[in-house]
Design a protein around this motif. Structure first.
Motif, PDB file in Angstrom:
ATOM      1  N   LEU A  99       1.321   8.539  -5.984  1.00 19.77           N
ATOM      2  CA  LEU A  99       0.408   9.676  -6.138  1.00 19.77           C
ATOM      3  C   LEU A  99       1.101  11.000  -5.847  1.00 19.77           C
ATOM      4  N   LEU A 100       2.218  10.933  -5.110  1.00 21.01           N
ATOM      5  CA  LEU A 100       2.951  12.170  -4.823  1.00 21.01           C
ATOM      6  C   LEU A 100       3.527  12.800  -6.087  1.00 21.01           C
ATOM      7  N   PHE A 101       3.758  11.981  -7.124  1.00 18.90           N
ATOM      8  CA  PHE A 101       4.278  12.540  -8.376  1.00 18.90           C
ATOM      9  C   PHE A 101       3.260  13.490  -9.018  1.00 18.90           C
ATOM     10  N   ILE A 102       1.977  13.260  -8.735  1.00 20.53           N
ATOM     11  CA  ILE A 102       0.950  14.162  -9.254  1.00 20.53           C
ATOM     12  C   ILE A 102       1.129  15.551  -8.649  1.00 20.53           C
ATOM     13  N   LEU A 103       1.564  15.582  -7.394  1.00 19.56           N
ATOM     14  CA  LEU A 103       1.825  16.870  -6.735  1.00 19.56           C
ATOM     15  C   LEU A 103       2.870  17.663  -7.497  1.00 19.56           C
ATOM     16  N   GLN A 150       8.639  23.627  -8.311  1.00 18.36           N
ATOM     17  CA  GLN A 150       8.664  24.021  -6.902  1.00 18.36           C
ATOM     18  C   GLN A 150       9.373  22.943  -6.087  1.00 18.36           C
ATOM     19  N   LEU A 151      10.430  23.356  -5.423  1.00 18.12           N
ATOM     20  CA  LEU A 151      11.325  22.410  -4.770  1.00 18.12           C
ATOM     21  C   LEU A 151      10.629  21.596  -3.681  1.00 18.12           C
ATOM     22  N   TRP A 152       9.680  22.194  -2.971  1.00 18.07           N
ATOM     23  CA  TRP A 152       9.052  21.483  -1.863  1.00 18.07           C
ATOM     24  C   TRP A 152       8.277  20.259  -2.351  1.00 18.07           C
ATOM     25  N   THR A 153       7.688  20.360  -3.557  1.00 12.81           N
ATOM     26  CA  THR A 153       6.972  19.195  -4.083  1.00 12.81           C
ATOM     27  C   THR A 153       7.946  18.082  -4.460  1.00 12.81           C
ATOM     28  N   PHE A 154       9.114  18.465  -4.958  1.00 16.52           N
ATOM     29  CA  PHE A 154      10.141  17.487  -5.314  1.00 16.52           C
ATOM     30  C   PHE A 154      10.626  16.751  -4.064  1.00 16.52           C
ATOM     31  N   VAL A 155      10.891  17.509  -3.005  1.00 12.93           N
ATOM     32  CA  VAL A 155      11.365  16.910  -1.759  1.00 12.93           C
ATOM     33  C   VAL A 155      10.310  15.982  -1.162  1.00 12.93           C
ATOM     34  N   ALA A 156       9.057  16.413  -1.167  1.00 11.75           N
ATOM     35  CA  ALA A 156       7.981  15.586  -0.613  1.00 11.75           C
ATOM     36  C   ALA A 156       7.823  14.289  -1.399  1.00 11.75           C
ATOM     37  N   THR A 157       7.904  14.377  -2.726  1.00 10.15           N
ATOM     38  CA  THR A 157       7.749  13.194  -3.573  1.00 10.15           C
ATOM     39  C   THR A 157       8.888  12.213  -3.366  1.00 10.15           C
ATOM     40  N   ILE A 158      10.107  12.716  -3.364  1.00 10.56           N
ATOM     41  CA  ILE A 158      11.264  11.834  -3.181  1.00 10.56           C
ATOM     42  C   ILE A 158      11.258  11.227  -1.784  1.00 10.56           C
ATOM     43  N   ILE A 205       0.827  -1.205   0.000  1.00  9.10           N
ATOM     44  CA  ILE A 205       0.000   0.000   0.000  1.00  9.10           C
ATOM     45  C   ILE A 205       0.863   1.258   0.000  1.00  9.10           C
ATOM     46  N   ALA A 206       1.957   1.236   0.759  1.00  6.75           N
ATOM     47  CA  ALA A 206       2.820   2.411   0.852  1.00  6.75           C
ATOM     48  C   ALA A 206       3.434   2.775  -0.495  1.00  6.75           C
TER      49      ALA A 206
END
Length: 437
Positions: A322-326, A333-341, A315-316
């Protein structure tokens, strides 16, 4: 060797001692060697091709070169049963290892000197040769790890191997080569990686050869049945045909959401990030998230067992896609890249440790290299097949649609796990006899 044959100290003191052995250090360098070429013929290569002007469709097809890692079980019995001519003085395991490591270094250097523009067929052939050598090295290291030390030390060996693998995979084959490519060009980057590939070769020359398996005769040439048929027949004899086939299907689908993301590298470029950004966030920062996920996976397996951990991991990984959609919603925007990775690498590291624990419970010690190669190959096959068409899927729809598809692809895995739930018995206390009953 002393750590393999001496008195075993159990408990926390024994675990700490195991980390200080020569074998643990050797497996760190072997892990580094196994991790180094994988991105260089996969995700990093895709970024190079995109940077050179290739379209997404052909880039997705190039990911099929990593199929050598998927089909390594096809030549694993040969590696398991025979020494390599010309390298026999090093022994069965070290001979194949050194040949594979030297081939990786030569292949990476040749890729650097050829480039993806001047001679495309030659470039792709060299990438395939390097992938073949990398897959062969993986198979030999798996066998070496099992044979070099008793089962009480395997946890420490796996830990140091994972640390080395992540450093080779993401810090060198990911981040460092991208930095070098950004400031000095792709040729310099890949030549540097060819030099790094010689480090595990030196470790091979300085390491001991494991004792041969029971009944192995280096002068003998096993029959086709002995080398190829018996390991696979034993798997189905032990589990039965129905359960055996479902287990293989489950293993094959477990990593599907992650393996579909062969266009992740080009996606980073298309969302406005530079090669240096990708190196810093995806590779340099991501490696520590992956290591953290791996250790977290080990603790969760120890606390709640393998079955529940498999459910959490599946599940994880799906949700993390789905974070790649962000990133697609907020490009550049760097914060979305950091959150996705963060989510992607943490879940990958977690799922990787859980899957290794599960696979270890399925193999017979008499055929460890061959059966483990089969299972680990199947873990990559479906995702690689679909991932090769990922570029065309994106071009026909959008990145957002593709990432949603990759996430919901976990549904068959969850259905198979539900069927297997009461039919498999695996936990952290399972020993070699319990796993093979």
């Amino acid at each position: 060797m002393s750590e393999a044959s001496g008195e075993v100290v159990r408990g926390w003191r024994g675990a700490l001692q195991a980390f200080g052995t020569r074998s643990a250090l050797t497996l760190f360098f072997f892990g580094f060697g196994c991790g180094l070429p994988f991105f260089l013929v996969g995700n990093t290569l895709a970024i190079w091709l995109r940077d050179a002007g290739w379209e997404l469709g052909p880039i997705g097809l190039v990911s099929y070169l990593t199929f050598f890692y998927v089909f390594k079980f096809m030549w694993a019995p040969l590696l398991d049963s025979r020494s390599l001519p010309g390298f026999g003085r090093l022994g069965r395991r070290r001979g194949w290892l050194l040949a594979a490591q030297l081939s990786i270094a030569a292949g990476l250097a040749a890729l650097a000197l050829t480039g993806p523009v001047s001679s495309v067929p030659l470039f792709l052939a060299l990438a395939g040769f390097t992938a073949l050598a990398g897959a062969t090295q993986d198979t030999m290291v798996d066998a070496y790890r099992v044979e070099i030390a008793p089962i009480e030390m395997q946890g420490a060996l796996a830990a140091t191997y994972t640390l080395g693998y992540r450093i080779g995979l993401q810090l060198c084959g990911g981040a460092l080569v991208l930095y070098l490519a950004d400031f000095a060009g792709w040729r310099i980057g890949y030549l540097a990686m060819a030099g790094f590939a010689l480090i595990p070769a030196l470790a091979t020359l300085l390491s001991p050869e494991p004792p041969p398996g029971e009944g192995f005769d280096k002068a003998a040439r096993p029959s086709f049945v002995d080398a190829y048929v018996k390991p696979f027949a034993e798997f189905f004899r032990r589990h039965g045909w129905v359960l055996g086939l479902v287990l293989l299907a489950f293993v094959g689908l477990f990593k599907l959401p992650d393996q579909m993301l062969s266009i992740a590298g080009p996606f980073y470029l298309d969302t406005g990030f530079t090669k240096s950004d990708i190196a810093t966030v995806s590779k340099l920062y991501g490696v520590w998230m992956g290591i953290g996920g791996a250790f977290l996976g080990g603790m969760v397996v120890a606390a709640i067992g393998v079955r529940k951990s498999l459910l959490i991991a599946a599940i994880a990984v799906a949700v993390s896609n789905l974070l790649f959609i962000l990133m697609s919603m907020y490009p550049g925007q760097l914060w979305t890249f950091v959150a996705t990775i963060s989510g992607d690498n943490l879940s990958q590291g977690f799922a990787g440790t859980v899957l290794v624990s599960f696979l270890a419970s399925l193999v017979d010690k008499r055929y460890t290299a061959t059966q483990y190669a089969l299972l680990s190959s199947l873990a990559n096959l479906p995702g690689k097949l679909i991932g090769g068409f990922s570029g065309f899927i994106v071009e026909a729809s959008s990145y957002t649609t593709f990432f949603v598809i990759s996430s919901v692809s976990v549904i068959p895995t969850l259905l198979l796990l539900a069927w297997l739930w009461n039919r498999i018995v695996v936990d952290t206390q399972t020993d070699a006899r319990g796993a093979n009953r």
